[in-house]
Design a protein around this motif. Structure first.
Motif, PDB file in Angstrom:
ATOM      1  N   GLY A 226       0.812  -1.214   0.000  1.00 45.48           N
ATOM      2  CA  GLY A 226       0.000   0.000   0.000  1.00 45.48           C
ATOM      3  C   GLY A 226       0.846   1.266   0.000  1.00 45.48           C
ATOM      4  O   GLY A 226       0.444   2.297  -0.542  1.00 45.48           O
ATOM      5  N   GLN A 227       2.025   1.196   0.617  1.00 43.64           N
ATOM      6  CA  GLN A 227       2.923   2.348   0.645  1.00 43.64           C
ATOM      7  C   GLN A 227       3.391   2.713  -0.762  1.00 43.64           C
ATOM      8  O   GLN A 227       3.410   3.872  -1.146  1.00 43.64           O
ATOM      9  CB  GLN A 227       4.125   2.032   1.536  1.00 43.64           C
ATOM     10  CG  GLN A 227       3.767   1.912   2.992  1.00 43.64           C
ATOM     11  CD  GLN A 227       3.392   3.252   3.584  1.00 43.64           C
ATOM     12  OE1 GLN A 227       4.116   4.221   3.459  1.00 43.64           O
ATOM     13  NE2 GLN A 227       2.221   3.324   4.189  1.00 43.64           N
TER      14      GLN A 227
ATOM     15  N   HIS B 295      12.059   7.955  -1.207  1.00 45.17           N
ATOM     16  CA  HIS B 295      11.344   8.747  -0.213  1.00 45.17           C
ATOM     17  C   HIS B 295      10.390   7.937   0.643  1.00 45.17           C
ATOM     18  O   HIS B 295      10.024   8.373   1.732  1.00 45.17           O
ATOM     19  CB  HIS B 295      10.542   9.863  -0.907  1.00 45.17           C
ATOM     20  CG  HIS B 295      11.412  10.862  -1.595  1.00 45.17           C
ATOM     21  ND1 HIS B 295      12.138  11.810  -0.921  1.00 45.17           N
ATOM     22  CD2 HIS B 295      11.706  11.032  -2.903  1.00 45.17           C
ATOM     23  CE1 HIS B 295      12.831  12.546  -1.781  1.00 45.17           C
ATOM     24  NE2 HIS B 295      12.587  12.082  -2.991  1.00 45.17           N
ATOM     25  N   VAL B 296       9.968   6.789   0.158  1.00 45.14           N
ATOM     26  CA  VAL B 296       8.935   6.053   0.898  1.00 45.14           C
ATOM     27  C   VAL B 296       9.432   4.699   1.403  1.00 45.14           C
ATOM     28  O   VAL B 296       9.355   4.400   2.593  1.00 45.14           O
ATOM     29  CB  VAL B 296       7.669   5.860   0.017  1.00 45.14           C
ATOM     30  CG1 VAL B 296       6.634   5.030   0.754  1.00 45.14           C
ATOM     31  CG2 VAL B 296       7.108   7.218  -0.368  1.00 45.14           C
TER      32      VAL B 296
ATOM     33  N   PRO C  92      13.446   4.678   3.475  1.00 45.13           N
ATOM     34  CA  PRO C  92      13.471   5.224   4.833  1.00 45.13           C
ATOM     35  C   PRO C  92      12.746   4.328   5.834  1.00 45.13           C
ATOM     36  O   PRO C  92      13.159   4.224   6.981  1.00 45.13           O
ATOM     37  CB  PRO C  92      12.757   6.572   4.692  1.00 45.13           C
ATOM     38  CG  PRO C  92      12.849   6.918   3.266  1.00 45.13           C
ATOM     39  CD  PRO C  92      12.858   5.620   2.511  1.00 45.13           C
ATOM     40  N   GLN C  93      11.678   3.682   5.398  1.00 41.51           N
ATOM     41  CA  GLN C  93      10.964   2.796   6.321  1.00 41.51           C
ATOM     42  C   GLN C  93      11.722   1.494   6.520  1.00 41.51           C
ATOM     43  O   GLN C  93      11.741   0.929   7.615  1.00 41.51           O
ATOM     44  CB  GLN C  93       9.563   2.489   5.787  1.00 41.51           C
ATOM     45  CG  GLN C  93       8.676   3.716   5.729  1.00 41.51           C
ATOM     46  CD  GLN C  93       7.253   3.358   5.342  1.00 41.51           C
ATOM     47  OE1 GLN C  93       6.594   2.580   5.998  1.00 41.51           O
ATOM     48  NE2 GLN C  93       6.786   3.934   4.245  1.00 41.51           N
TER      49      GLN C  93
ATOM     50  N   TYR D  93       8.615   5.791  14.688  1.00 44.52           N
ATOM     51  CA  TYR D  93       7.578   6.736  14.299  1.00 44.52           C
ATOM     52  C   TYR D  93       6.190   6.226  14.687  1.00 44.52           C
ATOM     53  O   TYR D  93       5.194   6.796  14.345  1.00 44.52           O
ATOM     54  CB  TYR D  93       7.635   7.020  12.802  1.00 44.52           C
ATOM     55  CG  TYR D  93       7.957   5.811  11.955  1.00 44.52           C
ATOM     56  CD1 TYR D  93       6.996   4.833  11.740  1.00 44.52           C
ATOM     57  CD2 TYR D  93       9.221   5.642  11.398  1.00 44.52           C
ATOM     58  CE1 TYR D  93       7.285   3.730  10.987  1.00 44.52           C
ATOM     59  CE2 TYR D  93       9.514   4.525  10.638  1.00 44.52           C
ATOM     60  CZ  TYR D  93       8.542   3.576  10.430  1.00 44.52           C
ATOM     61  OH  TYR D  93       8.825   2.476   9.681  1.00 44.52           O
ATOM     62  N   ASP D  94       6.147   5.096  15.394  1.00 41.54           N
ATOM     63  CA  ASP D  94       4.826   4.578  15.748  1.00 41.54           C
ATOM     64  C   ASP D  94       4.510   4.854  17.216  1.00 41.54           C
ATOM     65  O   ASP D  94       3.645   4.248  17.792  1.00 41.54           O
ATOM     66  CB  ASP D  94       4.727   3.082  15.457  1.00 41.54           C
ATOM     67  CG  ASP D  94       5.889   2.325  16.055  1.00 41.54           C
ATOM     68  OD1 ASP D  94       6.748   2.973  16.684  1.00 41.54           O
ATOM     69  OD2 ASP D  94       5.930   1.098  15.900  1.00 41.54           O
ATOM     70  N   ARG D  95       5.267   5.830  17.819  1.00 43.50           N
ATOM     71  CA  ARG D  95       4.974   6.127  19.237  1.00 43.50           C
ATOM     72  C   ARG D  95       3.630   6.840  19.315  1.00 43.50           C
ATOM     73  O   ARG D  95       3.249   7.585  18.434  1.00 43.50           O
ATOM     74  CB  ARG D  95       6.092   6.984  19.814  1.00 43.50           C
ATOM     75  CG  ARG D  95       6.182   8.335  19.130  1.00 43.50           C
ATOM     76  CD  ARG D  95       7.537   8.923  19.239  1.00 43.50           C
ATOM     77  NE  ARG D  95       7.855   9.477  17.915  1.00 43.50           N
ATOM     78  CZ  ARG D  95       8.932  10.165  17.642  1.00 43.50           C
ATOM     79  NH1 ARG D  95       9.828  10.362  18.539  1.00 43.50           N
ATOM     80  NH2 ARG D  95       9.149  10.632  16.441  1.00 43.50           N
ATOM     81  N   ARG D  96       2.993   6.607  20.437  1.00 42.33           N
ATOM     82  CA  ARG D  96       1.709   7.273  20.623  1.00 42.33           C
ATOM     83  C   ARG D  96       1.804   8.266  21.751  1.00 42.33           C
ATOM     84  O   ARG D  96       2.558   8.088  22.660  1.00 42.33           O
ATOM     85  CB  ARG D  96       0.633   6.224  20.946  1.00 42.33           C
ATOM     86  CG  ARG D  96       0.172   5.547  19.717  1.00 42.33           C
ATOM     87  CD  ARG D  96      -1.029   4.649  20.003  1.00 42.33           C
ATOM     88  NE  ARG D  96      -1.537   4.168  18.725  1.00 42.33           N
ATOM     89  CZ  ARG D  96      -2.500   4.768  18.056  1.00 42.33           C
ATOM     90  NH1 ARG D  96      -3.058   5.868  18.523  1.00 42.33           N
ATOM     91  NH2 ARG D  96      -2.909   4.289  16.899  1.00 42.33           N
TER      92      ARG D  96
END
Lengths: 249, 498
Positions: free
Chosen positions: B396-397, B414-415, B418-419, B495-498
């Motif tokens: 999906g990314q 860019h997508v 980095p992930q 980047y998945d911190r809440r």
């Protein structure tokens, strides 16, 4: 604004689209309904080239692409890119970039694809965030947002490319019922502003209220098309009647 | 292993228990009776590049020949038993004897004070001398003094190494075997090799590309090494050697292998020198003397690992991009590269790069060859790490990026990458830490890094434990910060911190 002629798409031996024709005016909001597996999502994905049609022709604005094969030359690739730039896409599962903030999700496309200066892209992004009611979430990461908020960011992200057409692929299906309204409100506002849209959805209320035209997909074809009133109150075909009866019960 | 010095420390004692069982059972019994009962005398030697001492018969490679092979047979016959060779790396023969891997050392072991610190040595059975070998077109270098300032190859732990280290000023290259140094001499990486005459006679003399430079010098004696407590075995061996010399068996054997010379007449004039036992060394107690030497090796280890890893990280990225997105044949080639590199030993790859490439005219120094070998090897595993990382990013990314009008490369840049970066940090760090340790393998191409320094110091001090603890501590001090850094980086990229 949109013209689709004889679009055919099959996966291996299963034909999903049997030569779909469709024409749409600027500013028209069209809703696709139909039983699952009828080809409505595939139709949408063909429009912005996430699927390559086997044959047929797609025109959005002044860009036309013939089906048959993936782009092979740089000219064909540029043509495909031009078509995609004219069609903004919103996915069922949002597909935001998790490693970027909300603001970066929106500015990335303009900066990378259209070479918009970062400052200008950010201004645009903040305006769009205000439009979807999330200006206070600009520095958050997607994982910190609710599903409804994420989908609104995804809409802003697509709008940032200033498309001529917005394509929505079941934008509320992955959301809890109480989060759907905030997304539908944004879509309604877009329609009212005169955005040309194609929406695949199971939200019959939305279809009834907002659609200029409803297409009933069945068996890889547009089985019936008409105003919401025609489709929901006076369906002509047995299959349409059955479907409408089931979903509005 | 009669020396009780190190057992005083309970911790070290415990550590050593699994290593050596013999010293635990009190005074060890004399091995002569045991050997006779068993009917076999085991002798430790290194047959790798071991001609003319002991080596596989070129006509029948499963059979060992050599003058020491014949000598072992003759000695065993005198004892009324059979001889059986035990393969052991040459510079580890003394520790091997200490550990009881074999009964005696019979492999060109020089009768020196150093060697007699820990083991007893028999009467000499051979008089050797040192020979300088150079390329056929080299002028001069006829004397030991001429070697100053020149890159010179020697066998690890040999008398030649000791001589040149004592003289100083030589750019010394230490090789694990005899063949490799002559190969490098011919390849022009070194200017001369100093080696025992019999080796030179066998390997260098018949080679038209090489020549003996000057007369042989610094004669010395080869003797048989036995454990210090094996007094009656030593006496029996001494008697056997004397008899074999008197009945000209030695001469017959040596002539057969072309190593007989008039110097052998001097065997009977041998006067044993009194050996003063040096006080045993505890490198831990004398750490200010040994730690800097180890640290100097550690610098090489770090340089090698960091540069090789940098190469691996970059080359791995290129490989994975070619493999996933390149045109058909390139994809296939990238996959073949990964499979071949993964499926073959690093040691062989290093040998091919260091000794094989010169035949194609590419001559790398050991440092570059080490970086290239380690780096290209690790590039294959890094590319697999990356592939796993890239493929873990949901489709999906990519679709979202395409829908925005990004091209393939923009989407990757860019997508996807980095992930993927965050996903691959743990396995890549793991490899980096493994690299610190794997880099010790470059000692086979004469690089002196941490493990090699440890080996050299350990074989001269016999303090395997003290040096081992220090060396292990240095390795740990190198790898632990790397793992802390990786944890920090991983947290920073969350980047998945809440």
């Amino acid at each position: 604004m949109i013209a689709v002629e004889k679009l055919v798409k099959s996966y291996y031996s299963t034909t999903v689209l049997h030569g779909v024709d469709h024409a749409q005016q600027r500013g028209e909001a069209v809703v696709l309904i139909g039983p699952s597996g009828c080809g409505k999502s595939t139709f949408l994905r063909c429009l912005n080239q996430l699927e390559i049609a086997d044959s047929g022709r797609i025109t959005i604005g002044e860009v036309t692409i013939e089906g048959g094969h993936s782009p092979r030359s740089s000219g064909e690739r540029e043509q495909q890119r031009q078509l995609r730039l004219r069609a903004g896409m919103v996915f069922q599962s949002f597909n935001l970039f998790p490693h970027r903030t909300v603001l970066q999700n929106i500015t990335q496309g303009p900066i990378v694809v259209k070479n918009v200066p970062p400052g200008q892209a950010e201004e645009l992004a903040r305006n769009l965030l205000a439009k979807v009611g999330l200006e206070h979430k600009a520095e958050f990461y997607p994982a910190q947002l609710s599903g409804g908020q994420q989908q609104r960011v995804a809409i802003a992200r697509a709008l940032a490319m200033e498309p001529q057409v917005m394509l929505f692929d079941e934008p509320t299906s992955a959301l809890d019922p109480e989060l759907r309204d905030e997304v539908l409100r944004v879509m309604r506002r877009l329609a009212e502003e005169g955005m040309t849209m194609i929406v695949v959805t199971h939200e019959m209320h939305f279809a009834r209220e907002m659609a200029d035209r409803v297409l009933f997909f069945d068996g890889g074809l547009v089985a019936e098309s008409g105003t919401p009133e025609q489709i929901f109150e006076h369906p002509q075909h047995e299959r349409t009647r059955e479907f409408v009866r089931n979903v509005t019960r | 292993m009669s020396n009780p010095r190190r057992w005083s420390r309970p911790l070290l004692f415990l550590l050593l228990c699994p290593l050596a069982c013999t010293p635990l059972s009190g005074p060890a019994p004399d091995h002569l009776a045991e050997i006779k009962a068993r009917g076999v005398l085991t002798w430790g030697a290194d047959a790798e590049g071991g001609a003319p001492y002991v080596y596989p018969d070129p006509q029948k490679p499963e059979r060992l020949i050599g003058f020491e092979c014949d000598l072992a047979g003759a000695l065993a016959e005198k004892l009324g038993v059979k001889a059986k060779m035990v393969q052991n790396q040459w510079d580890q023969l003394v520790p091997g004897l200490d550990r009881g891997n074999f009964d005696i050392i019979l492999n060109g072991l020089e009768i020196t004070a150093d060697n007699q610190q820990h083991i007893a040595m028999s009467l000499p059975y051979f008089v050797y001398a040192q020979q300088i070998v150079v390329r056929a077109d080299t002028q001069g270098l006829a004397q030991q003094e001429n070697l100053k300032g020149k890159p010179v190859g020697v066998l690890s732990s040999s008398v030649a190494q000791g001589l040149l280290e004592k003289m100083g000023g030589v750019d010394l290259r230490i090789y694990p075997g005899n063949v490799e140094s002559l190969r490098d001499l011919k390849a022009g990486r070194i200017e001369a090799v100093l080696m025992d005459l019999p080796i030179a006679l066998h390997y260098a003399k018949p080679d038209p590309g090489l020549r003996f430079s000057g007369p042989s010098f610094a004669p010395g004696y080869y003797g048989i090494g036995v454990r210090q407590q094996d007094a009656s075995l030593l006496a029996a061996l001494n008697q056997a050697i004397t008899e074999l010399d008197q009945d000209h068996t030695l001469e017959r054997i040596y002539r057969k292998y072309g190593v007989w010379d008039e110097r052998q007449e001097g065997l009977k004039d041998y006067q044993p020198e009194a050996v003063t036992r040096k006080k045993s060394i505890s490198t831990l107690r004398e750490w200010p003397k040994y730690l800097p030497l180890l640290l100097r090796g550690a610098v090489t280890t770090v340089e090698l690992s960091v540069l090789a890893m940098a190469l691996a990280v970059v080359a791995g990225l290129v490989i994975v991009l070619l493999r996933l997105y390149g045109p058909g044949p390139v994809r296939w080639l990238a996959q073949v590269y990964v499979e071949v590199i993964r499926g073959t030993p690093l040691l062989i790859q290093l040998f091919l790069i260091y000794y094989g490439l010169p035949e194609l005219g590419i001559r790398l120094n050991p440092f570059l060859a080490g970086i290239l070998g380690l780096g290209l090897n690790y590039a294959a595993s890094e590319s697999e790490n990356y592939r796993a990382g890239i493929q873990s990013i949901p489709h999906g990314q990519t679709e979202a990026a395409f829908a925005l009008g990004m091209g393939r490369w923009q989407t990757l840049r860019h997508v996807v990458l980095p992930q993927a970066l965050r996903v691959v940090i743990p396995p890549v760090t793991n490899d980096f830490i493994a690299m610190f340790k794997d880099s010790s393998i470059v000692s086979v191409i004469t690089m002196v890094e941490l493990t090699k320094v440890y080996g050299m110091l350990a074989t001269s001090t016999y303090d395997y434990i003290g040096l081992g603890l220090m060396t292990a501590a240095i390795y740990f001090a190198l790898s632990y910060p790397a793992s802390i850094f990786a944890n920090w980086l991983e947290r920073k990229l969350r980047y998945d911190r809440r």
